[in-house]
Design an enzyme around this catalytic site. Sequence first.
Site, short mmCIF file in Angstrom:
data_model
loop_
_atom_site.label_atom_id
_atom_site.label_comp_id
_atom_site.label_asym_id
_atom_site.label_seq_id
_atom_site.Cartn_x
_atom_site.Cartn_y
_atom_site.Cartn_z
CB ALA A 12 -0.58 -0.69 1.37
CD GLU A 34 7.52 -6.62 -2.47
OE1 GLU A 34 7.86 -5.20 -1.62
OE2 GLU A 34 8.18 -7.66 -1.22
CB SER A 40 -1.08 -3.84 -4.13
OG SER A 40 -0.51 -2.98 -5.05
CB CYS A 44 -6.22 -5.77 6.62
SG CYS A 44 -5.51 -4.86 6.62
CG ASP A 286 2.68 -0.24 8.38
OD1 ASP A 286 1.17 0.44 8.47
OD2 ASP A 286 2.08 -1.39 8.44
CG ASN A 308 -4.32 2.27 1.17
OD1 ASN A 308 -4.11 2.06 -0.17
ND2 ASN A 308 -4.35 1.77 1.79
CE1 TYR A 431 -34.31 4.27 18.65
CE2 TYR A 431 -36.60 5.81 17.76
CZ TYR A 431 -35.78 4.80 18.47
OH TYR A 431 -37.19 3.60 19.27
NE ARG A 447 -27.86 13.34 27.55
CZ ARG A 447 -27.98 12.79 27.86
NH1 ARG A 447 -28.63 12.11 28.95
NH2 ARG A 447 -29.34 12.12 26.80
C1 LIG Z 1 -1.88 -9.16 10.25
C2 LIG Z 1 -2.26 -7.91 9.71
C3 LIG Z 1 -3.60 -7.46 9.96
C4 LIG Z 1 -4.03 -6.31 9.34
N1 LIG Z 1 -5.33 -5.42 9.63
C5 LIG Z 1 -5.65 -4.44 9.73
C6 LIG Z 1 -6.67 -3.43 9.77
O1 LIG Z 1 -7.04 -4.55 9.75
N2 LIG Z 1 -6.75 -2.60 9.40
C7 LIG Z 1 -6.19 -1.69 8.91
O2 LIG Z 1 -5.90 -0.19 9.89
N3 LIG Z 1 -4.66 -2.62 9.48
C8 LIG Z 1 -4.12 -3.27 9.22
N4 LIG Z 1 -2.99 -4.16 9.02
C9 LIG Z 1 -1.74 -3.19 8.94
C10 LIG Z 1 -2.14 -3.00 7.69
O3 LIG Z 1 -1.73 -4.03 6.90
C11 LIG Z 1 -0.30 -1.90 7.54
O4 LIG Z 1 -0.06 -1.04 8.28
C12 LIG Z 1 0.08 -1.50 5.50
O5 LIG Z 1 0.01 -2.50 5.02
C13 LIG Z 1 0.90 -0.78 5.75
O6 LIG Z 1 1.39 -1.18 3.99
P1 LIG Z 1 2.97 -0.41 3.99
O7 LIG Z 1 2.85 -0.80 1.98
O8 LIG Z 1 3.17 0.97 4.35
O9 LIG Z 1 3.85 -1.97 4.27
P2 LIG Z 1 3.58 -3.03 4.62
O10 LIG Z 1 2.17 -3.76 3.47
O11 LIG Z 1 4.60 -3.87 5.15
O12 LIG Z 1 4.61 -3.32 2.81
C14 LIG Z 1 5.66 -3.19 2.66
C15 LIG Z 1 6.29 -3.59 1.32
O13 LIG Z 1 7.53 -3.80 1.01
C16 LIG Z 1 8.77 -4.21 1.00
N5 LIG Z 1 10.07 -3.89 1.16
C17 LIG Z 1 10.30 -3.62 2.60
N6 LIG Z 1 11.69 -3.34 2.15
C18 LIG Z 1 12.04 -2.83 0.99
C19 LIG Z 1 13.01 -3.18 0.04
N7 LIG Z 1 14.56 -2.65 0.92
N8 LIG Z 1 13.22 -3.59 -1.22
C20 LIG Z 1 12.49 -3.59 -1.71
N9 LIG Z 1 11.05 -3.94 -1.26
C21 LIG Z 1 10.92 -4.10 0.94
C22 LIG Z 1 8.30 -5.17 1.88
O14 LIG Z 1 8.35 -6.76 1.33
C23 LIG Z 1 6.23 -5.59 1.57
O15 LIG Z 1 5.92 -5.70 0.40
C24 LIG Z 1 -2.82 -5.33 9.35
C25 LIG Z 1 -1.85 -5.65 9.77
C26 LIG Z 1 -1.91 -7.35 10.02
C27 LIG Z 1 -0.07 -7.86 9.49
#
Ligand SMILES: Cc1cc2nc3c(=O)[nH]c(=O)nc-3n(C[C@H](O)[C@H](O)[C@H](O)COP(=O)(O)OP(=O)(O)OC[C@H]3O[C@@H](n4cnc5c(N)ncnc54)[C@H](O)[C@@H]3O)c2cc1C
Length: 454
Positions: A12, A34, A40, A44, A286, A308, A431, A447
Amino acid sequence: MGRRLVVVGGDAGGMAAAAAARRLDPDLDIVALERGRWTSYSACGIPYLIGGEVKRLEDLVVRTPQELRQRYGIDVRMRCEAVALDLDAGKVEVRNHEQNRTFHLGFDLVHLGTGARPKRPPLPGIDLPFVGGLQTLDDAAALLGHLTSAPSWAPSGIHRVVVVGGGYIGLEVAEAFVRRGATVTIVTDTPEVMSTLDPDMGAHVTRALRGLGVTVRCGARVTGFEPGAVLTADARLPADLVVLGLGVSPNAELAGAAGLDLGAGGAVRVDRRQRTSAEVVYAAGDCCTSTHLVSGREVYVALGTVANKQARVAGANLGGGHASFAGVLGTAITKVCDLEVARTGLNEAEAAAAGFSAVAATVESTTTAGYLGAAAGPMRVKVVAERGSGLLLGAQIVGRGPGAAKRIDLVATALTARMDCDEVAELDLAYAPPFSPLWDPVAIAARKAAEAAR
Ligand SMILES: Cc1cc2nc3c(=O)[nH]c(=O)nc-3n(C[C@H](O)[C@H](O)[C@H](O)COP(=O)(O)OP(=O)(O)OC[C@H]3O[C@@H](n4cnc5c(N)ncnc54)[C@H](O)[C@@H]3O)c2cc1C
């Protein structure tokens, strides 16, 4: 060919930015790196994949590398890891794990969407193969592999699962394994599970988990792991599999080594336009910081919603537009079977830490008019307000769904509008008996919080 944007990270935080940049600048040469095997995807959805509600891993993929190439003209390079960023030379060093070779890519702009990884405290035995975290689809694929063909360390299969940590991911994973028929134990050193709630609210979640047959050991610190067991100060808990749910650490090493500023939680510091301390480098998701809308402080909040939104902002700016990200409230929601849990803004402890003199009010009510019998699930709402002004600071909801926890969006909206609790209590909310009592539980809690604040 126009200027080159190198995007690091294919989920994301990375790909939503790449797509947004492409929409504004058709000539931008976008290369996305990646290191894993998927782009993508919905992390979650992973707990629901483990629990069997989602049938195939591929169902969690929103856009494949091929779609990103064809529809967005993004040069997606899989199994390619950015290992160093040279800002002076304008080059990124890339390791292609598939071909086992290293190459360099020149860039004009860089976007970091490197995400996070599950925290792994340096405890004895933490590297044993039966101890793992869940973050990426690669992690999910590995875990599914252990469930379908018994791993070497548990030849008779995965029957006993210990989840270390009581956050929402830990809880969702616990429910998933309960669905699979496993015996599940949650170990957390916090007084109750869900430490993003105040303990009085978390206690209801702990109790509900126990009602589901999950063993919950609160206030218990894990001291290490040995083959087939998790060790705490006073117990040895048998386990075929350990899932770490202790929160995440940002993947910020690449940025740190390149000399970029790091901030809250060790994440990459960004401004409202998602720009890092280097003019040509942006970040989202993240791996980076946010600003809290109530406290005004820099925070680290790792959520897909935030990733996102930040990525869209970063992408718009990278594509030549002008966008800014307002900030976060830490709004989050989860469920364990029919128990729904949500929070937004500041809890009591966070309000105190942010320097507010806070009061709180909790009400017990029902999701629908009480006279609807079984349809009326019990729900508890806690509202935190500033003493004196009655300013709304945050809320927490625990209730039996459907429809209990999603009310948190009402509070998130009111927080964004900087409403006080009297204003929330007077909102013209919808409601009818199947949807809420005449006074919505959130309005009643607001309240009461307003009264407590006077
Ligand atoms: C089990 C689980 C449940 C979740 N449930 C929720 C939910 O219900 N609601 C919610 O809002 N959020 C939820 N989250 C959190 C949400 O999934 C993350 O906040 C989101 O995926 C963050 O996206 P991102 O792209 O920042 O990081 P990530 O999803 O961690 O993706 C980062 C990507 O970068 C790649 N990468 C890292 N370093 C390098 C590099 N040096 N070179 C090339 N590639 C690299 C990794 O392989 C990875 O694919 C959940 C997370 C998990 C694990």
